[in-house]
Write an enzyme that holds these catalytic residues in place. Structure first.
Site, mmCIF file in Angstrom:
data_model
loop_
_atom_site.group_PDB
_atom_site.id
_atom_site.type_symbol
_atom_site.label_atom_id
_atom_site.label_comp_id
_atom_site.label_asym_id
_atom_site.label_seq_id
_atom_site.Cartn_x
_atom_site.Cartn_y
_atom_site.Cartn_z
ATOM 1 N N MET A 1 -52.761 -52.339 1.382
ATOM 2 C CA MET A 1 -53.190 -50.967 1.209
ATOM 3 C C MET A 1 -52.877 -50.154 2.461
ATOM 4 S SD MET A 1 -54.428 -50.390 -1.724
ATOM 5 C CE MET A 1 -54.397 -51.572 -3.073
ATOM 6 N N CYS A 2 -52.219 -49.066 2.266
ATOM 7 C CA CYS A 2 -51.788 -48.238 3.374
ATOM 8 C C CYS A 2 -52.598 -46.946 3.367
ATOM 9 C CB CYS A 2 -50.300 -47.922 3.223
ATOM 10 S SG CYS A 2 -49.282 -49.391 2.891
ATOM 11 N N ARG A 3 -52.285 -46.071 4.263
ATOM 12 C CA ARG A 3 -52.878 -44.729 4.319
ATOM 13 C C ARG A 3 -51.744 -43.741 4.478
ATOM 14 N NH1 ARG A 3 -57.769 -44.746 2.344
ATOM 15 N NH2 ARG A 3 -56.406 -46.025 1.062
ATOM 16 N N VAL B 1 -49.115 -44.856 7.437
ATOM 17 C CA VAL B 1 -49.396 -46.049 8.254
ATOM 18 C C VAL B 1 -49.543 -47.222 7.302
ATOM 19 C CG1 VAL B 1 -50.389 -44.856 10.228
ATOM 20 C CG2 VAL B 1 -51.887 -45.512 8.340
ATOM 21 N N ASN C 1 -48.783 -46.154 -1.597
ATOM 22 C CA ASN C 1 -49.906 -47.006 -1.233
ATOM 23 C C ASN C 1 -50.309 -47.749 -2.489
ATOM 24 O OD1 ASN C 1 -52.268 -48.164 -0.315
ATOM 25 N ND2 ASN C 1 -53.474 -46.313 -0.702
#
Lengths: 263, 263, 263, 263
Positions: free
Chosen positions: B1-3, B86, B112
């Site tokens: 999981m990204c942001r 990110v 994401n």
């Protein structure tokens, strides 16, 4: 605040301690439990003794958790004495030269802590390093500076007293400069045979330090790497741990050593 | 999981959103709040439109929080349309080519989420990419594959329908392969003028997605970058956000688009 | 020995000079012609002035020739004053902090050359840096030390005289220490408006330095980036080039400035 | 065009071959003599067999010449079978996953050469890799693809025939696609006990390959690492070298093996 691990005992593959346990050092790079900073992703390093007198060093700027090279190395390298460290920077940049452990000849040193107000007395601390050692300074951290100062003060011969001298003098510089931040110092040092660890702070808050002995194998860690109930003992605040080859582990009072210097 | 974060509006310096806010994207690289993984330290990227038709791209494997170049770039670059991301890897390695956003000509895409069981259907998904686009594949992520598949299905012309087609077909491959893990997809796409965002999952758990409009400036984020009460609206599950240049933001039903394809 | 390029003139995209010409700086990272070392692969950097007073900086440890980020940045960034540098280390490690250009506030500096026997007088040179500047030292190179010493000696106000003072004093330290290696110094400095370049050595072998003026646009380079016959002029040995905003390029005698200091 | 080295014999420290000789592989990363590209600075890698069945791997994107970790590792690791490789990219990006050697279980493979027009037949070549191996593809190079295809064609059991099959089939795909660039292939392969090397091209220009036997120790190199007169023998064009554990080195005709396949 960083996390580290030192091992001395029968030779084992590094991954047994660095990568495999539930709360291994690689795990702590992402999720430390007892640290002020949970993430220790500003580089890492390992140092180990093999067939040569001088240790091998692998240091990288990437987080330990995603480094394939670290995983492969730890699977291959078997050693009876090694250090591993994951870094959370307190301000200096993320370069290999700023990653622990630091080496000098056959010596290894790693540190968790901080010289409060370092920027204000950096030059004075560096002035404590003699020329021949100053030339060996590769990075810009307070940790490397402490190591080189301590070497100059006799770390190789009197690891407890020399470190007491070093801490006392640095603390003196901080007081002179009116620095209010604390000096906190948890560290490990080895000459390739014997192992020393330190836990000290000018206030009552030195970073945590634990050790465990099993069948002559000694493990010293920032925080337990497996079930906390499994025989871990805390190094008391203000103390240093001395583990000479072939001898028992002893705990010395670092505060006392510093007090004697004062006398 | 990204942001991630996407901005379209009057030109601003990137640091206003990427570095400065209390809960900026750089902050989220170390401490995300609404993500499954708190740390997003497996590389990062920014993509922005300046004077050229094609966007600029800066992607690095280091964590965003310690990258001096990112900070300097975000202070210098002013843009009316940019993406920042990110990364927390779901398995593929930490290389620049695996960092978001991905670009193709004047298009940018970031993601994401995850294709559950990707390893088992990777080749089949790649087979959906036509030769001329396959040659442009630089990395090995599922995210880049989704982007290239969607481009092949008309992403440039029908961003909602093409993505519906893509998700439907990938979901079909997963079902054929008996994969039980979910397909979860929150993403953003732009052609340099218009902006689309998507929030969809095959189960009821698509990653979060918020947006805020102020004086014609649109901000789309994985999670709010400042006080959550400050005008943030959630993109509903199963929906896509459409923000055409000069028009109002509209929310379309992605589920419906997928259902129509079925008919 | 490194290679560098400085430009001041009407704003242009950086890639016009850094990436595109037959003998561009990126090309020189792999194949320099007039350098002692053909390969300049120990990191690189660019610094440019945009909308802010302080310059943007992008420095990386990888060779310039394979850095996708550099290519993308140079395509996007348009500037009327920028520096670019590819590095061949003379001993210090390959870290971003050791890459040129170095910045301080609105100033940029880059260097090609070497303080002979640097390791032996490193501490003495660092002692010439006042505390407030010493705290800004990020790396370990002789080049950064020269920059900080020169700033302390008035580089911002008297760029030629301050550099003359700096070189003279460093040369003095070298002589005191009985160092036989040479001090060779080719460099560029800017405050964001005016541009200075220097070519000096204690022997007759300062690294090459060329410049070209076309329609008010000034280009200063280690070696020509295109056909050598196209209007390039050599900066004479022992001289410094002064290019004040709105004025003509002037060449001053650095040797003379140093001699006057002696008087 | 890359440079490589393979060693099988009594265990030695890697630095004896990788770092120390006048024309060591680390030296060749900066100055190769017989290569089309003098500089091999697009990453490097070593693979070695120690106490485990599977080899250790260290691969990095920086040039070999400036990597402190490589130097330290090579000083520490002693092995009776190892590969080392310095890379000059033929187009794919500089990532660890694109650096040689490639490993699969207990096998190691490294390559110097190129599939001409690779981009045009990349997908077709990848289609030759069965699913279970395709999932192990980490990078994007033609070299890794050749390795996985060859494994699928029986590389582990029939190293010469399987490689003949692989080259023949790839060459066929190139012809079908009307590719005029050449297929050039010099490579080494090992199962941890036996060593094979290959030198083949569809034209008369396979990259160079040499070997030397001394007291049962075998060294296979792209180009001699010391005085060329010291017992080096060239592997003839179109041949493969077979060095089974405990046996003598034999040279087989790869062209013939390919011709027999045709029959």
């Amino acid at each position: 605040m960083c996390r580290f691990l030192a091992y001395r005992g029968e030779p084992i593959f590094l991954d047994e301690l660095v990568c495999a346990p539930a709360h291994s050092l690689v795990h702590q790079s992402l999720h430390a439990t007892e640290a002020k900073t949970e993430t220790n992703g500003d580089g890492f390093g390992i140092g180990w003794y093999g067939e040569r007198k001088e240790p091998g060093i692998y240091r990288e700027v990437r987080p330990a958790w995603s480094d394939e090279n670290l995983r492969s190395l730890c699977e291959q390298v078997r050693s009876g004495l090694f250090f591993a460290h994951v870094r959370a920077s307190t301000g200096t940049s993320t370069t290999r030269a700023n990653c622990h452990p630091f080496s000098h000849g056959r010596y290894l040193f790693m540190h968790n802590g901080q010289i409060g107000g370092y920027a204000r007395i950096k030059r004075k601390i560096e002035a404590m390093i003699p020329d021949e050692l100053y030339d060996r300074r590769q990075g810009t951290t307070d940790s490397e500076a402490i190591f080189l100062v301590a070497l100059a003060k006799g770390l190789a011969d009197e690891p407890v007293t020399a470190m007491a001298r070093t801490l006392k003098q640095i603390r003196g510089l901080m007081e002179e400069a009116g620095i209010e931040e604390a000096l906190r110092f948890t560290a490990a040092f080895t000459d390739g045979e014997n192992l020393w660890a330190y836990r000290w702070a000018c206030d009552a808050k030195p970073p945590t330090l634990y050790f465990r002995e099993e069948k002559g194998n000694l493990l010293v860690v920032s925080e337990p790497i497996d079930d906390k109930t499994k025989g871990w003992r805390e190094v008391p605040k203000g103390c240093s741990l001395v583990a000479r080859a072939g001898g028992n582990v002893a705990v010395h009072c670092l505060n006392e050593a510093m007090a004697q210097l004062a006398a």
